[in-house]
Design an enzyme around this catalytic site. Structure first.
Site, PDB file in Angstrom:
ATOM      1  N   GLY A   1     -11.325  80.481 -18.812  1.00 13.60           N
ATOM      2  CA  GLY A   1     -11.804  79.130 -19.065  1.00 13.60           C
ATOM      3  C   GLY A   1     -12.170  79.002 -20.533  1.00 13.60           C
ATOM      4  O   GLY A   1     -12.395  80.008 -21.216  1.00 13.60           O
TER       5      GLY A   1
ATOM      6  N   GLY B   1     -13.929  76.099 -23.676  1.00 12.48           N
ATOM      7  CA  GLY B   1     -14.595  74.854 -24.024  1.00 12.48           C
ATOM      8  C   GLY B   1     -14.672  74.756 -25.528  1.00 12.48           C
ATOM      9  O   GLY B   1     -14.087  75.563 -26.260  1.00 12.48           O
ATOM     10  N   GLY B   2     -15.422  73.773 -26.003  1.00 15.77           N
ATOM     11  CA  GLY B   2     -15.485  73.546 -27.434  1.00 15.77           C
ATOM     12  C   GLY B   2     -16.126  74.672 -28.208  1.00 15.77           C
ATOM     13  O   GLY B   2     -15.826  74.879 -29.380  1.00 15.77           O
TER      14      GLY B   2
ATOM     15  N   GLY C   1     -16.593  78.038 -26.866  1.00 15.45           N
ATOM     16  CA  GLY C   1     -16.292  79.407 -26.504  1.00 15.45           C
ATOM     17  C   GLY C   1     -15.198  79.541 -25.468  1.00 15.45           C
ATOM     18  O   GLY C   1     -14.610  78.560 -25.013  1.00 15.45           O
TER      19      GLY C   1
ATOM     20  N   LYS D   1     -17.746  86.575 -21.969  1.00 15.29           N
ATOM     21  CA  LYS D   1     -17.989  85.211 -22.432  1.00 15.29           C
ATOM     22  C   LYS D   1     -18.253  85.258 -23.931  1.00 15.29           C
ATOM     23  O   LYS D   1     -19.188  85.928 -24.389  1.00 15.29           O
ATOM     24  CB  LYS D   1     -19.186  84.613 -21.696  1.00 15.29           C
ATOM     25  CG  LYS D   1     -19.433  83.144 -21.983  1.00 15.29           C
ATOM     26  CD  LYS D   1     -20.479  82.594 -21.028  1.00 15.29           C
ATOM     27  CE  LYS D   1     -20.641  81.093 -21.182  1.00 15.29           C
ATOM     28  NZ  LYS D   1     -21.606  80.553 -20.188  1.00 15.29           N
TER      29      LYS D   1
ATOM     30  N   ASP E   1     -29.700  71.702 -16.246  1.00 14.86           N
ATOM     31  CA  ASP E   1     -28.311  71.254 -16.149  1.00 14.86           C
ATOM     32  C   ASP E   1     -27.709  71.705 -14.815  1.00 14.86           C
ATOM     33  O   ASP E   1     -26.643  72.322 -14.775  1.00 14.86           O
ATOM     34  CB  ASP E   1     -27.480  71.789 -17.312  1.00 14.86           C
ATOM     35  CG  ASP E   1     -26.153  71.042 -17.470  1.00 14.86           C
ATOM     36  OD1 ASP E   1     -26.041  69.915 -16.932  1.00 14.86           O
ATOM     37  OD2 ASP E   1     -25.243  71.580 -18.121  1.00 14.86           O
TER      38      ASP E   1
END
Length: 349
Positions: free
Chosen positions: A37, A39-40, A42, A57, A149
């Site tokens: 996966g 994202g912006g 990592g 990660k 979150d």
């Protein structure tokens, strides 16, 4: 102490590694496998070492919030909490990236639900997800952290390769905050602090830009509860945050019957109880779990049943792996400045 970087330095040095690259941690070197996966900020890679299936990660050095994640996982691991990954290792490369190595998970709940017929879980899977995710939130709070979150994208079943596929894990703690001081006294609410979280699941307090407490994590869980058991939330297609806030308020009043139609009666009681909590109150986790377990008992649902995503092909096909790098909350970039610049390997707990 590593000094903070200037903007030009961040642009010049920030990078993410690629599959096949070797990263060096405290305990081992790790050859990065497939991308699970991204994202912006990592990327998450698969990694196998000494027969152990792991996830690595990685986040860009100047943007990384992994020191928060490492703090949460360290606290959880010290308490041997059931619903949290084991943090195996961590490290950094110069001022390019920071990484942690942890237990490999399956696909997150948001992705799993999207893959179901009608984007909906069965009542059996939904109720058992709700119970385990609330257990995870209770454990996080017992470790003295808030998530801020809570959402389906931050939970995932353990991976079958590690024989953890019956357990739901919580991950991604980029907005987590310790809610007590060094003497374990509760922090007082700070007044208006700005938005934290994800619009669809944010609490009414979050919409008011006020400081969040344990009750707000549980309110966000309640929206998850309705979504995973009923299949959707009334404001799922609404993007304006004020309109979402108004929809959540109507769901407590004139739209309450429609909001909870088809849900077990205890859902109404749980919402009433959550709304009665103050900032300082300890949520009644066990009371909510007991109510959901009673629904399972009444419906003949066994806790060890197959999950909806566990068909014969998924049981055989064990090479599919998680996107443990779910996107950070919508406004995380506004809070990156809270990161103490230059936190590298020596600052990972």
């Amino acid at each position: 102490m590593v000094e903070a970087m200037t903007s030009s330095q961040q642009t010049d040095t920030d990078r993410l590694p690629v599959s096949g690259e070797i990263v060096r941690g405290h305990n081992n070197d790790y050859t990065l496998g497939d991308v699970l996966g991204d994202g912006g900020y990592g990327t998450v890679f698969s990694c196998t070492i000494l027969g152990r299936h792991l996830a690595v990660k990685v986040e860009k050095y100047s943007k990384s919030m992994l020191f928060v994640e490492a703090s949460v996982l360290k606290a959880a691991n010290q308490r041997r909490l059931k619903h949290f990954c084991t943090m195996v290792d961590g490290g950094s490369l110069n001022k390019e990236f920071v990484f942690i190595v942890m237990t490999l998970l399956g696909k997150d709940l948001h992705r799993l639900r999207a893959e179901q017929v009608d984007r909906k879980f069965s009542m059996s899977t939904g109720l058992r997800i709700a119970i385990q995710t609330l257990e995870a939130i209770k454990e996080l709070h017992e470790a003295l952290f808030l998530s801020r979150d809570i959402k389906p994208g931050n939970f995932a079943p353990g991976h079958r390769l590690n024989n953890q596929h019956k357990t739901i894990f919580m991950f991604d703690f980029g907005l987590a905050r310790r809610f007590v001081d060094k003497n374990n006294n509760l922090h007082a609410p700070r007044g208006e602090v700005g938005w934290r979280g994800t619009t669809r699941y944010g609490s009414l307090v979050a919409h008011s830009r006020q400081d969040l407490g344990r009750r707000d994590d549980v309110e966000s869980w309640y929206y998850l509860l309705v979504e995973v058991t009923k299949g959707c939330l009334p404001w799922r297609l609404v993007t304006d945050r004020t309109a979402v806030q108004q929809a959540k308020m109507r769901a407590r009043k004139e739209d309450r019957a429609a909001f909870l139609s088809g849900c077990p009666p205890c859902f109404d009681e749980i919402l009433t109880d959550i709304d009665s909590l103050s900032f300082y109150d300890v949520p009644r986790y066990d009371q909510y779990i007991t109510a959901l377990e009673k629904v399972c008992q009444d419906k003949g649902i066994r806790m060890n049943e197959h999950w909806d995503w566990e068909d014969e092909s998924s049981v055989r096909h064990t090479s599919q792996v998680t996107g443990e790098c779910s996107a950070r909350s919508e406004d995380r970039d506004k809070h990156v400045s809270q990161n103490v610049q230059g936190r590298g390997i020596s600052h990972l707990p």
